[in-house]
Design a protein around this motif. Sequence first.
Motif: not given
Length: 771
Positions: A364-372, A377-383
């Motif tokens: 079983f797998a689950t998760g969420f990701q936020y990309l900004k 030039k600058l991109t960030t991701t949080a998972q």
Amino acid sequence: MSKKGVFYLFITLFFLNASRTYAQTNSKKKLPLVEIILQLEQKFNINFSYLDQTVENKTAVLPDDELSLEDVLKFLKSETNLDFIRINDTNIVISKRSNPFSSFITQKLEEVVITNFLTKGISKKSDGKINIKTEDFGILPGLIESDVLQSIQALPGILSVDERVSSINVRGGTHDQNLILWDGIKMYQSGHFFGLVSAFNPYLTKEVNISKNGTSVKFGDGVSSVIDMTQSNSLDQDFIAGAGFNLINADGFAKVPLNDYTEIQVSARRSVTDFIFTPTYDQYLQRVFQDSDFSNPQQGSSEVISNNERFYFYDIATKFLYDITDQDQFRFNFLTINNKLTYDQRSDDDSGIPLKNELIQNNFATGFQYLKYWNSKLTTTAQFYYTGYDLRATNFDIASSQRTNQDNRVNDLGVKINATNHIDDNLKLHGGYQFSEVIISNAEDTNNPDSESFIKEVVRTHSIYGEAEFTSASKSTYARIGLRTNYIEKFSEFFTEPRLSLSHKLSNDFRLEFLAELKSQTTSQIIDLQNDFLGIEKRRWILSNNDDIPIIKSVQGAVGIHYNKNKLLISAEGFIKDIDGITSRSQGFQNQFQFTDAIGKYQVRGIDFLINKQFDSFSTWLSYSYSQNDYEFDDLNDGNPFPNNIDVRHTATFAGTYTINDLKLALGVNWHSGKPQTLPLSIQDDTNTQIEYTTPNSSRLSDYFRTDLSATYQLRLTNRMNASIGASIWNLLDRKNVINTYYSEHTNGDIVTIENVSLGITPNISFRVRF
């Protein structure tokens, strides 16, 4: 005329002219966008790149002749609501609505140095990894669908010595040394039907990246390889769905736009084997259960009957996409994979209630990701993610009136934060932090006599990393260098892991490549007894304790040279890999070391060679790999090196694909030398209660040889609906390949030889619709 009169005259003439222009524009007939594209390519000497579904049903007015190319693109953008992104002076990409920095980001995509690697949809990137785009995937011998984990075995240096996708060996490594990711989430189960079918539905998997060496510092674990699968991450704003079946399972998928900013993707698959008995299922059944308690009815002196077997598997995946703004994206994932087998056992002279044996395996797998997107030039991701694995079995031994319950459970909780900064057109920086908490427990209880054991380990790891990617202005040189540092709380230890990927174009035709990396991992799989979990899923996950189960560490490097001209590719890559910290229990010994607990290492040295020639409708290739894979255990074989259990010295594949209109054909021959085995001594000591063996792994099984055939045909039913039919035959010549041999002692003292054989001739057919 007064100034006021001049002003009114000017206004009147302006509106008359504007009205005339508007009328002329609207009187023009709209044309299909595809026709306009063809005219513009000839007029401006440019090339447009796009997916067919992107421009499908799109129309526009033909732009005026006097407009510049820049004005034409702006006009078409307003007419079609599509993005027209200029990559350079001659190439333009057409894509659906995206974020405002799509133009910049598109220019930063990794360079593809080899396209249509073996077949359509497979390419090689400048950083050394192999990329598979499932939507564009062509055909491979023996496969009628783009099964992810079966497809990668066509690549040089990757095979499964026992034909299972749950036992993939990358350059001599074991399966648990592969880091398998699904949208960034680590997976602990990879196969259905206990290893014969990939557990990941390919119809919502957009692409797969395989790294055998020189991986990015973003990836921890996986001392042997990284298999990174990703689903579609962009809003298509079009409803797409499909369904199909073959002789093993049926499935369906859908991508449903909810509005301009949200979309949901759903896929589901279930086996049909508990409803329909097919020749394919018969072959799979014999292959999987040939060495299990289900298929070996003799227990002690009593005749045991197994019946009422019921087996099925399913998987369900969901992804929710929400573009909060043009610069903010939210993604949510969910996946469940399940296999279940039950069967009854009773002795032939017992008319009482049969005893139910059961084996359940799920991930079983689950998760969420936020990309900004902060700016161009600058991109960030949080998972944030959670993945859980559970393997449970209930086994009855009728001869001893004993019941055994076994349970192997994994809980993996993680956080990933990453930032990417595009310094300029040539330099890109990555940095990030990762945290993971892995809890693994193993439980077993037995009655008659009563006994119970429970072991639970927890490992928390903090990781920081930094990486720089450089591409020269001439595109002739690519370099990626990074450093990853892991801190393991439980052991208070730091592990520093440098990684390097370098490629340089010597000329228009030759490219030189160098890859190197250090890695470590704290999870592995072991086998306590060969009949654990009914003898079907013998491996159980464990965690390092830095004592009798050390942290596994690897050092590997590779040098390759590639020639690519006129659709002829010749590639050679030499490599060396050292893996330290393995345990004998993780290697599946079935000789004198079966019950020995030792710590050691292995080293693999070899070369992968490939020659691939492509024509307009035909592609053929020959791949060959040579490797020498040797163990070194201080406490085994007097400390002398001896061949690894999966030391396959020679591997070769000769295959071809042919495409004519909507028909695709593929034929291939797979051969490899036999893996090592240990023979019993010809004369046994009668006073010894155990079998006596010769020098470990001093003999070899017979060579493995298999011929596969497949064909697919595309049908266009309506403007919105397409269909395909496919047929394949695995092991066309029905050759009996012995893939494992071991020995046991009979009750009368004789030594019994047990052979595990590969799949026999295995047909399959499929039918799919897409709309």
